[in-house]
Design a protein around this motif. Structure first.
Motif, PDB file in Angstrom:
ATOM      1  N   ASP A 163       1.553   0.714  -6.863  1.00  0.00           N
ATOM      2  CA  ASP A 163       1.868   1.138  -8.225  1.00  0.00           C
ATOM      3  C   ASP A 163       2.359  -0.115  -8.960  1.00  0.00           C
ATOM      4  O   ASP A 163       2.522  -1.170  -8.337  1.00  0.00           O
ATOM      5  CB  ASP A 163       2.908   2.270  -8.240  1.00  0.00           C
ATOM      6  CG  ASP A 163       4.219   1.917  -7.561  1.00  0.00           C
ATOM      7  OD1 ASP A 163       4.656   0.750  -7.660  1.00  0.00           O
ATOM      8  OD2 ASP A 163       4.812   2.792  -6.916  1.00  0.00           O
TER       9      ASP A 163
ATOM     10  N   GLU B  56       0.808  -1.226   0.000  1.00  0.00           N
ATOM     11  CA  GLU B  56       0.000   0.000   0.000  1.00  0.00           C
ATOM     12  C   GLU B  56       0.838   1.271   0.000  1.00  0.00           C
ATOM     13  O   GLU B  56       0.306   2.367   0.082  1.00  0.00           O
ATOM     14  CB  GLU B  56      -0.969  -0.019   1.181  1.00  0.00           C
ATOM     15  CG  GLU B  56      -2.031  -1.086   1.016  1.00  0.00           C
ATOM     16  CD  GLU B  56      -3.078  -1.086   2.108  1.00  0.00           C
ATOM     17  OE1 GLU B  56      -4.279  -1.064   1.766  1.00  0.00           O
ATOM     18  OE2 GLU B  56      -2.710  -1.119   3.304  1.00  0.00           O
TER      19      GLU B  56
ATOM     20  N   PHE C 209       3.969   3.372  -2.289  1.00  0.00           N
ATOM     21  CA  PHE C 209       4.174   3.570  -3.729  1.00  0.00           C
ATOM     22  C   PHE C 209       5.537   4.241  -3.922  1.00  0.00           C
ATOM     23  O   PHE C 209       6.033   4.941  -3.034  1.00  0.00           O
ATOM     24  CB  PHE C 209       3.061   4.408  -4.361  1.00  0.00           C
ATOM     25  CG  PHE C 209       2.869   5.765  -3.727  1.00  0.00           C
ATOM     26  CD1 PHE C 209       3.521   6.892  -4.213  1.00  0.00           C
ATOM     27  CD2 PHE C 209       2.042   5.904  -2.631  1.00  0.00           C
ATOM     28  CE1 PHE C 209       3.345   8.129  -3.619  1.00  0.00           C
ATOM     29  CE2 PHE C 209       1.849   7.157  -2.030  1.00  0.00           C
ATOM     30  CZ  PHE C 209       2.508   8.265  -2.523  1.00  0.00           C
TER      31      PHE C 209
ATOM     32  N   PHE D 217      -6.153   7.839   1.599  1.00  0.00           N
ATOM     33  CA  PHE D 217      -5.891   6.404   1.698  1.00  0.00           C
ATOM     34  C   PHE D 217      -7.134   5.581   1.364  1.00  0.00           C
ATOM     35  O   PHE D 217      -7.355   4.511   1.916  1.00  0.00           O
ATOM     36  CB  PHE D 217      -5.354   6.040   3.083  1.00  0.00           C
ATOM     37  CG  PHE D 217      -4.666   4.708   3.141  1.00  0.00           C
ATOM     38  CD1 PHE D 217      -3.580   4.435   2.328  1.00  0.00           C
ATOM     39  CD2 PHE D 217      -5.103   3.724   4.007  1.00  0.00           C
ATOM     40  CE1 PHE D 217      -2.947   3.202   2.370  1.00  0.00           C
ATOM     41  CE2 PHE D 217      -4.477   2.477   4.064  1.00  0.00           C
ATOM     42  CZ  PHE D 217      -3.392   2.223   3.237  1.00  0.00           C
ATOM     43  N   GLY D 218      -7.964   6.093   0.471  1.00  0.00           N
ATOM     44  CA  GLY D 218      -9.141   5.346   0.030  1.00  0.00           C
ATOM     45  C   GLY D 218     -10.213   5.200   1.086  1.00  0.00           C
ATOM     46  O   GLY D 218     -11.125   4.379   0.929  1.00  0.00           O
TER      47      GLY D 218
ATOM     48  N   ALA E 176      -2.669  -4.013  -2.956  1.00  0.00           N
ATOM     49  CA  ALA E 176      -3.189  -2.743  -3.451  1.00  0.00           C
ATOM     50  C   ALA E 176      -2.886  -2.621  -4.936  1.00  0.00           C
ATOM     51  O   ALA E 176      -1.810  -2.989  -5.401  1.00  0.00           O
ATOM     52  CB  ALA E 176      -2.570  -1.581  -2.681  1.00  0.00           C
TER      53      ALA E 176
ATOM     54  N   PRO F 205      -9.684   6.087  -5.925  1.00  0.00           N
ATOM     55  CA  PRO F 205      -8.462   6.804  -6.335  1.00  0.00           C
ATOM     56  C   PRO F 205      -8.217   8.031  -5.459  1.00  0.00           C
ATOM     57  O   PRO F 205      -8.387   9.180  -5.895  1.00  0.00           O
ATOM     58  CB  PRO F 205      -8.761   7.182  -7.787  1.00  0.00           C
ATOM     59  CG  PRO F 205     -10.247   7.340  -7.824  1.00  0.00           C
ATOM     60  CD  PRO F 205     -10.779   6.290  -6.886  1.00  0.00           C
ATOM     61  N   ASP F 206      -7.816   7.802  -4.236  1.00  0.00           N
ATOM     62  CA  ASP F 206      -7.668   8.883  -3.260  1.00  0.00           C
ATOM     63  C   ASP F 206      -6.475   8.586  -2.360  1.00  0.00           C
ATOM     64  O   ASP F 206      -6.622   8.152  -1.224  1.00  0.00           O
ATOM     65  CB  ASP F 206      -8.966   9.004  -2.435  1.00  0.00           C
ATOM     66  CG  ASP F 206      -8.867  10.068  -1.348  1.00  0.00           C
ATOM     67  OD1 ASP F 206      -8.035  10.988  -1.481  1.00  0.00           O
ATOM     68  OD2 ASP F 206      -9.617   9.971  -0.361  1.00  0.00           O
ATOM     69  N   ARG F 207      -5.270   8.811  -2.889  1.00  0.00           N
ATOM     70  CA  ARG F 207      -4.067   8.544  -2.092  1.00  0.00           C
ATOM     71  C   ARG F 207      -4.015   9.388  -0.814  1.00  0.00           C
ATOM     72  O   ARG F 207      -3.698   8.853   0.252  1.00  0.00           O
ATOM     73  CB  ARG F 207      -2.805   8.790  -2.929  1.00  0.00           C
ATOM     74  CG  ARG F 207      -2.532   7.723  -3.979  1.00  0.00           C
ATOM     75  CD  ARG F 207      -1.092   7.878  -4.476  1.00  0.00           C
ATOM     76  NE  ARG F 207      -0.832   7.117  -5.678  1.00  0.00           N
ATOM     77  CZ  ARG F 207      -0.512   5.831  -5.705  1.00  0.00           C
ATOM     78  NH1 ARG F 207      -0.455   5.154  -4.584  1.00  0.00           N
ATOM     79  NH2 ARG F 207      -0.268   5.222  -6.855  1.00  0.00           N
TER      80      ARG F 207
ATOM     81  N   GLN G 203      -8.484  -2.168 -11.760  1.00  0.00           N
ATOM     82  CA  GLN G 203      -7.491  -2.594 -10.776  1.00  0.00           C
ATOM     83  C   GLN G 203      -7.337  -4.115 -10.760  1.00  0.00           C
ATOM     84  O   GLN G 203      -6.214  -4.642 -10.693  1.00  0.00           O
ATOM     85  CB  GLN G 203      -7.888  -2.084  -9.391  1.00  0.00           C
ATOM     86  CG  GLN G 203      -7.845  -0.556  -9.299  1.00  0.00           C
ATOM     87  CD  GLN G 203      -8.375  -0.046  -7.974  1.00  0.00           C
ATOM     88  OE1 GLN G 203      -7.687  -0.095  -6.963  1.00  0.00           O
ATOM     89  NE2 GLN G 203      -9.610   0.450  -7.983  1.00  0.00           N
TER      90      GLN G 203
ATOM     91  N   HIS H  78      -5.688   3.588  -4.220  1.00  0.00           N
ATOM     92  CA  HIS H  78      -5.479   4.158  -2.881  1.00  0.00           C
ATOM     93  C   HIS H  78      -4.043   3.976  -2.424  1.00  0.00           C
ATOM     94  O   HIS H  78      -3.558   4.687  -1.539  1.00  0.00           O
ATOM     95  CB  HIS H  78      -6.427   3.514  -1.857  1.00  0.00           C
ATOM     96  CG  HIS H  78      -6.037   2.126  -1.447  1.00  0.00           C
ATOM     97  ND1 HIS H  78      -6.317   1.016  -2.215  1.00  0.00           N
ATOM     98  CD2 HIS H  78      -5.363   1.661  -0.360  1.00  0.00           C
ATOM     99  CE1 HIS H  78      -5.847  -0.069  -1.613  1.00  0.00           C
ATOM    100  NE2 HIS H  78      -5.262   0.293  -0.484  1.00  0.00           N
ATOM    101  N   GLY H  79      -3.362   3.027  -3.021  1.00  0.00           N
ATOM    102  CA  GLY H  79      -1.973   2.735  -2.713  1.00  0.00           C
ATOM    103  C   GLY H  79      -1.441   1.782  -3.764  1.00  0.00           C
ATOM    104  O   GLY H  79      -2.198   1.220  -4.564  1.00  0.00           O
TER     105      GLY H  79
END
Length: 255
Positions: free
Chosen positions: A41, A11, A13, A71-72, A34, A66-68, A90, A38-39
């Motif tokens: 890559d 989680e 990146f 953290f989702g 992840a 999609p909210d880094r 995803q 949210h985390g």
């Protein structure tokens, strides 16, 4: 008795790591990876898949919003079909990376607010489960026993596996206590140890108000972002072994 021990992993990146994923992979039997929103890559996802392969750990997709920065864990105003495409995007990414490493994605576990949004609406839950079936009807879905997601998964003919969250408090209805409320996070070793022992022996857990409630689950989750998560996971595994149980992957146990 066989039981799954899982954790949400990968989680971070880029150069940022949320926990010691390498060490955690040597403790758990299943990893919820992840998938970049949210985390995570692409490089992190590949590293998690390779670590899982080296440790004999089952892998699953852990899609989130999609909210880094959040953290989702913050809901976002997506339409149901938008939510569906985000999950599929995803899931598909992890399946492709896993196949390139000769690994198979065996389960899916919704992350935080995405799961909350799916759980709230039976029609959305059905749509999401049908989308999973279209990709791979052999995927198992992590659920809370008695939840809308569990009912939708069963309606779609998907296998499920119920979770017990070792590091989160429950209320008397069996619902998770909202993050931010006092006592919502269980992070001291003694409390986690006693909760897991009660669950393994009696199939119950003590709610935050002292009520003893049934906990129908075959998988124990430790969040990787919980402070001291690595030691908590070791504590959980030691209790599993002390109870005479053996670890198995989510894919093996789902039904």
């Amino acid at each position: 008795m066989k039981i799954d021990l899982n954790s949400d992993m990968g989680e971070g990146f880029g150069p940022y790591r949320l926990c010691d994923d390498d060490a955690m992979m040597g403790i758990v039997s299943s990893a919820n990876i992840a998938c970049g929103f949210h985390g995570g890559d692409p490089d992190t996802m590949a590293r998690m898949v390779r670590l899982a392969k080296a440790n004999g750990v089952g892998i699953g997709a852990h899609p989130g919003l999609p909210d880094r920065p959040g953290f989702g864990r913050r809901e976002m105003p997506f339409q149901p079909d938008e939510l569906r495409q985000q999950m599929l995007y995803q899931l598909g990414a992890l399946i492709a990376i896993a196949r390139s490493e000769t690994m198979q994605v065996g389960h899916l576990s919704f992350h935080a607010a995405m799961g909350t949004m799916v759980e709230r609406d039976p029609a959305v839950a059905d749509m999401m489960m049908q989308a999973i079936v279209a990709v791979d009807r052999n995927l198992a879905v992590f659920v809370t026993a008695g939840s809308e997601i569990e009912r939708a998964a069963k309606r779609a003919g998907l296998k499920t596996l119920a979770l017990f969250l070792a590091d989160r408090a429950y209320d008397a209805r069996g619902k998770l206590v909202a993050r931010g409320l006092p006592g919502a996070l269980v992070k001291d070793e003694a409390s986690v140890r006693s909760r897991v022992r009660r669950f393994l022996i009696d199939g119950t857990v003590e709610a935050i108000d002292g009520t003893v409630i049934p906990m129908q689950a075959r998988s124990i989750l430790v969040h990787s972002d919980t402070p001291g998560s690595l030691e908590l996971a070791r504590t959980v595994r030691s209790e599993i072994e002390a109870a005479g149980a053996t670890l198995a992957t989510a894919a093996e146990l789902a039904s």
